[in-house]
Design a protein around this motif. Structure first.
Motif, PDB file in Angstrom:
ATOM      1  N   LEU A 158       5.388  10.312  -3.413  1.00  0.00           N
ATOM      2  CA  LEU A 158       4.824   9.004  -2.968  1.00  0.00           C
ATOM      3  C   LEU A 158       5.399   8.419  -1.730  1.00  0.00           C
ATOM      4  CD1 LEU A 158       3.108   6.822  -4.418  1.00  0.00           C
ATOM      5  CD2 LEU A 158       5.204   6.075  -5.251  1.00  0.00           C
ATOM      6  N   ARG A 159       4.673   7.970  -0.894  1.00  0.00           N
ATOM      7  CA  ARG A 159       5.257   7.304   0.473  1.00  0.00           C
ATOM      8  C   ARG A 159       4.566   5.856   0.227  1.00  0.00           C
ATOM      9  NH1 ARG A 159       5.729  11.134   4.522  1.00  0.00           N
ATOM     10  NH2 ARG A 159       6.184  13.241   3.351  1.00  0.00           N
ATOM     11  N   LEU A 160       5.576   5.157   0.958  1.00  0.00           N
ATOM     12  CA  LEU A 160       5.245   3.537   1.290  1.00  0.00           C
ATOM     13  C   LEU A 160       4.604   3.588   2.607  1.00  0.00           C
ATOM     14  CD1 LEU A 160       5.596   0.323   0.707  1.00  0.00           C
ATOM     15  CD2 LEU A 160       7.841   0.817   1.719  1.00  0.00           C
ATOM     16  N   LEU A 161       3.356   3.147   2.572  1.00  0.00           N
ATOM     17  CA  LEU A 161       2.672   2.788   4.024  1.00  0.00           C
ATOM     18  C   LEU A 161       3.032   1.298   4.419  1.00  0.00           C
ATOM     19  CD1 LEU A 161      -0.817   4.035   3.179  1.00  0.00           C
ATOM     20  CD2 LEU A 161       1.092   5.311   4.068  1.00  0.00           C
ATOM     21  N   THR A 162       2.940   0.137   3.589  1.00  0.00           N
ATOM     22  CA  THR A 162       3.212  -1.156   4.250  1.00  0.00           C
ATOM     23  C   THR A 162       3.394  -2.140   3.238  1.00  0.00           C
ATOM     24  OG1 THR A 162       2.364  -2.812   5.776  1.00  0.00           O
ATOM     25  CG2 THR A 162       0.713  -1.724   4.053  1.00  0.00           C
ATOM     26  N   LEU A 163       4.229  -3.080   3.131  1.00  0.00           N
ATOM     27  CA  LEU A 163       4.594  -4.047   2.043  1.00  0.00           C
ATOM     28  C   LEU A 163       3.650  -5.246   2.356  1.00  0.00           C
ATOM     29  CD1 LEU A 163       8.326  -3.726   2.117  1.00  0.00           C
ATOM     30  CD2 LEU A 163       6.941  -2.846   0.316  1.00  0.00           C
ATOM     31  N   GLY A 164       3.484  -6.196   1.208  1.00  0.00           N
ATOM     32  CA  GLY A 164       2.721  -7.282   1.096  1.00  0.00           C
ATOM     33  C   GLY A 164       1.636  -7.381   0.199  1.00  0.00           C
ATOM     34  N   ASN A 165       1.095  -8.575   0.026  1.00  0.00           N
ATOM     35  CA  ASN A 165       0.037  -8.630  -0.889  1.00  0.00           C
ATOM     36  C   ASN A 165      -1.145  -8.157  -0.348  1.00  0.00           C
ATOM     37  OD1 ASN A 165      -2.205  -9.677  -2.232  1.00  0.00           O
ATOM     38  ND2 ASN A 165      -0.860 -11.344  -2.985  1.00  0.00           N
ATOM     39  N   CYS A 166      -1.646  -7.038  -1.000  1.00  0.00           N
ATOM     40  CA  CYS A 166      -3.094  -6.170  -0.556  1.00  0.00           C
ATOM     41  C   CYS A 166      -4.382  -6.501  -1.386  1.00  0.00           C
ATOM     42  CB  CYS A 166      -2.816  -4.733  -0.335  1.00  0.00           C
ATOM     43  SG  CYS A 166      -2.078  -4.049  -1.854  1.00  0.00           S
ATOM     44  N   GLN A 167      -4.298  -7.420  -2.119  1.00  0.00           N
ATOM     45  CA  GLN A 167      -5.194  -7.803  -3.176  1.00  0.00           C
ATOM     46  C   GLN A 167      -6.823  -7.897  -2.597  1.00  0.00           C
ATOM     47  OE1 GLN A 167      -2.560 -10.838  -5.222  1.00  0.00           O
ATOM     48  NE2 GLN A 167      -4.427 -10.307  -6.850  1.00  0.00           N
ATOM     49  N   ARG A 168      -6.553  -8.606  -1.294  1.00  0.00           N
ATOM     50  CA  ARG A 168      -7.928  -8.971  -0.438  1.00  0.00           C
ATOM     51  C   ARG A 168      -8.416  -7.657   0.078  1.00  0.00           C
ATOM     52  NH1 ARG A 168      -9.494  -9.811   4.782  1.00  0.00           N
ATOM     53  NH2 ARG A 168      -7.299  -9.506   5.252  1.00  0.00           N
ATOM     54  N   HIS A 208       0.922   1.942  12.456  1.00  0.00           N
ATOM     55  CA  HIS A 208       2.137   1.042  11.920  1.00  0.00           C
ATOM     56  C   HIS A 208       2.369   1.305  10.344  1.00  0.00           C
ATOM     57  CE1 HIS A 208      -1.691  -1.350  10.712  1.00  0.00           C
ATOM     58  NE2 HIS A 208      -1.122  -1.245   9.810  1.00  0.00           N
ATOM     59  N   PHE A 209       1.682   2.229   9.787  1.00  0.00           N
ATOM     60  CA  PHE A 209       2.183   2.717   8.546  1.00  0.00           C
ATOM     61  C   PHE A 209       3.587   3.293   8.461  1.00  0.00           C
ATOM     62  CE2 PHE A 209      -2.562   2.964   7.001  1.00  0.00           C
ATOM     63  CZ  PHE A 209      -2.599   1.595   6.740  1.00  0.00           C
ATOM     64  N   MET A 210       4.099   3.132   7.590  1.00  0.00           N
ATOM     65  CA  MET A 210       5.680   3.495   7.340  1.00  0.00           C
ATOM     66  C   MET A 210       5.795   5.052   7.184  1.00  0.00           C
ATOM     67  SD  MET A 210       7.670   0.237   6.342  1.00  0.00           S
ATOM     68  CE  MET A 210       6.568  -0.356   4.926  1.00  0.00           C
ATOM     69  N   TRP A 211       5.024   5.575   5.856  1.00  0.00           N
ATOM     70  CA  TRP A 211       4.974   6.600   5.443  1.00  0.00           C
ATOM     71  C   TRP A 211       6.574   7.058   4.971  1.00  0.00           C
ATOM     72  CZ3 TRP A 211       0.741   9.186   4.260  1.00  0.00           C
ATOM     73  CH2 TRP A 211      -0.254   9.074   4.837  1.00  0.00           C
ATOM     74  N   GLU A 212       7.304   6.076   4.341  1.00  0.00           N
ATOM     75  CA  GLU A 212       8.664   6.355   3.848  1.00  0.00           C
ATOM     76  C   GLU A 212       8.565   6.771   2.378  1.00  0.00           C
ATOM     77  OE1 GLU A 212      10.754   2.654   3.912  1.00  0.00           O
ATOM     78  OE2 GLU A 212      10.688   2.381   6.303  1.00  0.00           O
ATOM     79  N   HIS A 213       9.540   7.732   2.163  1.00  0.00           N
ATOM     80  CA  HIS A 213       9.556   8.303   0.855  1.00  0.00           C
ATOM     81  C   HIS A 213      10.125   7.223  -0.208  1.00  0.00           C
ATOM     82  CE1 HIS A 213       9.137  12.573   1.748  1.00  0.00           C
ATOM     83  NE2 HIS A 213       9.487  12.543   2.773  1.00  0.00           N
ATOM     84  N   VAL A 214       9.310   7.293  -1.198  1.00  0.00           N
ATOM     85  CA  VAL A 214       9.696   6.483  -2.316  1.00  0.00           C
ATOM     86  C   VAL A 214      10.520   6.982  -3.415  1.00  0.00           C
ATOM     87  CG1 VAL A 214       8.829   4.605  -4.244  1.00  0.00           C
ATOM     88  CG2 VAL A 214       7.693   4.944  -2.041  1.00  0.00           C
ATOM     89  N   GLU A 215      11.791   6.542  -3.874  1.00  0.00           N
ATOM     90  CA  GLU A 215      12.515   7.322  -4.704  1.00  0.00           C
ATOM     91  C   GLU A 215      11.850   7.272  -6.058  1.00  0.00           C
ATOM     92  OE1 GLU A 215      16.554   5.852  -4.730  1.00  0.00           O
ATOM     93  OE2 GLU A 215      16.778   6.240  -2.726  1.00  0.00           O
ATOM     94  N   GLY A 216      12.125   8.321  -6.851  1.00  0.00           N
ATOM     95  CA  GLY A 216      11.629   8.439  -8.142  1.00  0.00           C
ATOM     96  C   GLY A 216      10.989   9.874  -8.511  1.00  0.00           C
ATOM     97  N   GLY A 217      10.991  10.787  -7.497  1.00  0.00           N
ATOM     98  CA  GLY A 217      10.757  12.129  -7.807  1.00  0.00           C
ATOM     99  C   GLY A 217       9.235  12.514  -7.528  1.00  0.00           C
ATOM    100  N   LEU A 218       8.413  11.728  -7.116  1.00  0.00           N
ATOM    101  CA  LEU A 218       7.002  11.946  -6.812  1.00  0.00           C
ATOM    102  C   LEU A 218       6.663  12.085  -5.400  1.00  0.00           C
ATOM    103  CD1 LEU A 218       5.346   9.212  -8.987  1.00  0.00           C
ATOM    104  CD2 LEU A 218       5.523  11.576  -9.927  1.00  0.00           C
ATOM    105  N   MET A 261       0.683  -1.240   0.082  1.00  0.00           N
ATOM    106  CA  MET A 261      -0.038  -0.115   0.021  1.00  0.00           C
ATOM    107  C   MET A 261       0.809   1.124   0.114  1.00  0.00           C
ATOM    108  SD  MET A 261      -2.797  -1.186   2.563  1.00  0.00           S
ATOM    109  CE  MET A 261      -3.638   0.222   2.835  1.00  0.00           C
ATOM    110  N   TYR A 262       0.436   2.327  -0.921  1.00  0.00           N
ATOM    111  CA  TYR A 262       1.204   3.344  -1.029  1.00  0.00           C
ATOM    112  C   TYR A 262       0.387   4.613  -0.967  1.00  0.00           C
ATOM    113  CZ  TYR A 262       5.116   0.446  -2.882  1.00  0.00           C
ATOM    114  OH  TYR A 262       5.916  -0.594  -2.950  1.00  0.00           O
ATOM    115  N   PHE A 263       1.006   5.706  -0.732  1.00  0.00           N
ATOM    116  CA  PHE A 263       0.023   6.964  -0.600  1.00  0.00           C
ATOM    117  C   PHE A 263       0.680   8.103  -1.475  1.00  0.00           C
ATOM    118  CE2 PHE A 263      -2.613  10.311   0.975  1.00  0.00           C
ATOM    119  CZ  PHE A 263      -3.560   9.773   1.549  1.00  0.00           C
ATOM    120  N   LEU A 264       0.108   8.579  -2.675  1.00  0.00           N
ATOM    121  CA  LEU A 264       0.293   9.839  -3.336  1.00  0.00           C
ATOM    122  C   LEU A 264      -0.135  11.027  -2.721  1.00  0.00           C
ATOM    123  CD1 LEU A 264       2.028  10.445  -5.842  1.00  0.00           C
ATOM    124  CD2 LEU A 264      -0.045  10.783  -7.001  1.00  0.00           C
TER     125      LEU A 264
END
Length: 313
Positions: free
Chosen positions: A239-249, A227-237, A207-210
Motif C-alpha cells: 500500500l502506498r500513500l499518494l496524497t493526504l487530505g479530504n478527497c470526498q469531492r 506530486h504524488f508521494m508513493w510512500e510505503h504505508v506500514e502494515g504489511g501490505l 488517496m492511496y494505492f494498493l
C-alpha cells in the motif's frame, strides 16, 4: 454501450462465487484458460441450427472443479471432447427474450474482436503468503455472510471503520496460493486499487494505492502526477500513500458525480494494465472485467463480514 462490460463484470462476480463455494466444500475451481471460444460453443451447444440469429449466446469460460488440484492440471479442453458433443441430439427451441430487436453494432464488433482462440495457458505463480487475521474475527459463518450479501443503496456519510478492518479488506483482494477466489488462476494480476480514504480510524484521509502486482509500480508512477508521494504505508501490505487530505469531492467526481462515492468509509477505483496486454491478445479485454468483478465480490463479502455494507458504482 455498457452491456458487454457489465456482463463481463458479472462473470467475474460469478466466478468468485463459484470459487468461494467450492472452497467451503473442500474443493477448488480452476479456470481452463487454454480453451477456445469455439470449443466452448460446442460444449455448451450454442452452435445448433435452433439458435436465434438475433439473440446469440456467447460462452465465457470453462472451469474444472475437484478436490485435489495441486498437480499439473491441463488448462484446455482435451482433444476429442468438444467434437464428441457434436454427435449429441439437441431438443427444444430457445425462448426469445422479446419480440423486438435493436441493433447494437458496436457490441457485436467488440464481442467478435475479443473472441478467444485456443492458447497455451501459462499459469501465474501465486505467492504463498498468510492471510491477515483481524483483531476481532467475524462472528458470522462464511455461509451466513454469503447469504446476506447485498448492495447498499445509500451510505450515511458518518460510519467509519478501523485501520485493522480496512487492512483486512484490502488483504483479501490480493492473490495467494490456496485461498479463494483468486486461486482459480485467472492469470497474472493486471488490476490495482486506487483508494479514496474518508473515514478509516487510525489512517489519515487521502488517496492511496494498493499494488496487486509490484511489477507495475514504475509505469504507474510515470503515468501519474509528479506530486504524488508513493510512500510505503506500514502494515504489511503493498500500500502506498499518494496524497493526504479530504478527497470526498474527487471520489464523487470520478464516479459520475455520485455522492455515494464520498459518503462511505472509503471508495475504490480500479486501474488496469491495458494496452500492452490486449494489443497482442484482444480476448484479455474480457479478462480485465472478470478480474475487477472478482475483486468486487471479495470486497462485498468482506464488508458484510465486518458489519458494514458495500456497493458497486
Amino acid at each position: 454501450e455498457r452491456a458487454f462490460r457489465y456482463c463481463n463484470h458479472d462473470i467475474g462476480h460469478a466466478l468468485a462465487c463459484l470459487s468461494f463455494s467450492a472452497g467451503l466444500l473442500g474443493w477448488r475451481a480452476v479456470y481452463l484458460g487454454g480453451a477456445a471460444d469455439t470449443e466452448l460453443e460446442a460444449l455448451f451447444r450454442l452452435t445448433t441450427p435452433h439458435s436465434n440469429v438475433h439473440e446469440q449466446e456467447h460462452p465465457a469460460m470453462l472451469c474444472f472443479v475437484d478436490t485435489t488440484l495441486d498437480g499439473d492440471i491441463p488448462r484446455g479442453v482435451p482433444e476429442g471432447v468438444a467434437s464428441a458433443f457434436d454427435s449429441l441430439l439437441f431438443h427444444g427451441t430457445p425462448s426469445r427474450l422479446g419480440p423486438a430487436f435493436v441493433e447494437w453494432d458496436i457490441i457485436d464488433k467488440v464481442a467478435a474482436s475479443t473472441k478467444k482462440p485456443r492458447t497455451e495457458s501459462v499459469g501465474w505463480q501465486l505467492p504463498d503468503i498468510p492471510l491477515r487475521q483481524p483483531d476481532s474475527p467475524p462472528r458470522l459463518s462464511a455461509a451466513h455472510i454469503i447469504a446476506q450479501r447485498r448492495s447498499a443503496v445509500q451510505l450515511d456519510a458518518v460510519t467509519s471503520i478501523s485501520k485493522d478492518v480496512f487492512f483486512c479488506m484490502l488483504d483479501r483482494t490480493l492473490p495467494r496460493r490456496g485461498v479463494p477466489p483468486f486461486d482459480v488462476e485467472l492469470g497474472e494480476p493486471a488490476v490495482h486499487l486506487l483508494l479514496f480514504v474518508h473515514r478509516v480510524r487510525g489512517l489519515s484521509p487521502g488517496m492511496y494505492f494498493l499494488l496487486r502486482n509490484e511489477r507495475d509500480v514504475l509505469s504507474l508512477q510515470e503515468e501519474c502526477h509528479p506530486h504524488f508521494m508513493w510512500e510505503h504505508v506500514e502494515g504489511g501490505l503493498p500500500l502506498r500513500l499518494l496524497t493526504l487530505g479530504n478527497c470526498q469531492r474527487e471520489a464523487a467526481l470520478v464516479s459520475c458525480r455520485q455522492d455515494i462515492a464520498g459518503d462511505g468509509a472509503f471508495s475504490v477505483g480500479m486501474v488496469a494494465r491495458f494496452e500492452d496486454g490486449i494489443s497482442c491478445a484482444p480476448y484479455l479485454y474480457r479478462r480485465l472485467f472478470w478480474e475487477t468483478g472478482m475483486i468486487g465480490q471479495a470486497l462485498y463479502l468482506e464488508a458484510e463480514a465486518h458489519g458494514v455494507r458495500g456497493t458497486g458504482i
